[in-house]
Motif scaffolding. Sequence first.
Motif: not given
Length: 120
Positions: A73-77, A79, A100-102, A117-118
């Motif tokens: 899991r990441v934040t600001g996918i 970037e 999700h964006r992945r 990232e959700r």
Amino acid sequence: MITAVDHVQLAAEPGSEPALRAYYGDVLGMVEIPKPPVLAARGGVWFRAGSVQLHLGVERDFRPARKAHPGLRVTGIEEFAARLTDRGAPVIWNDDLPGHRRFYSEDPVGNRLEFLERLG
């Protein structure tokens, strides 16, 4: 009772530690953590980001994991994907997981990694 994942172990070929340090440290921004001396003698390298740990161990007849992978899991996918692209790592977007964006990438030895990232 299982309460959390302590770490994920991936394999790598002997002698790949410098490339792994460059990727997991410089590209992904993870911090290398020391291995206990008895384990350090076997080669490989360990990394941490927050509570997430990835251990990369040396395997003589290494073959990269093409399907199996950690999902990170990441934040600001957007970037984060740009960071990987700017540093020469592959970024392959996938929209098959609702909510999700992945994207997928791979490390220098060919292990598959998923970053997500959700939405909302």
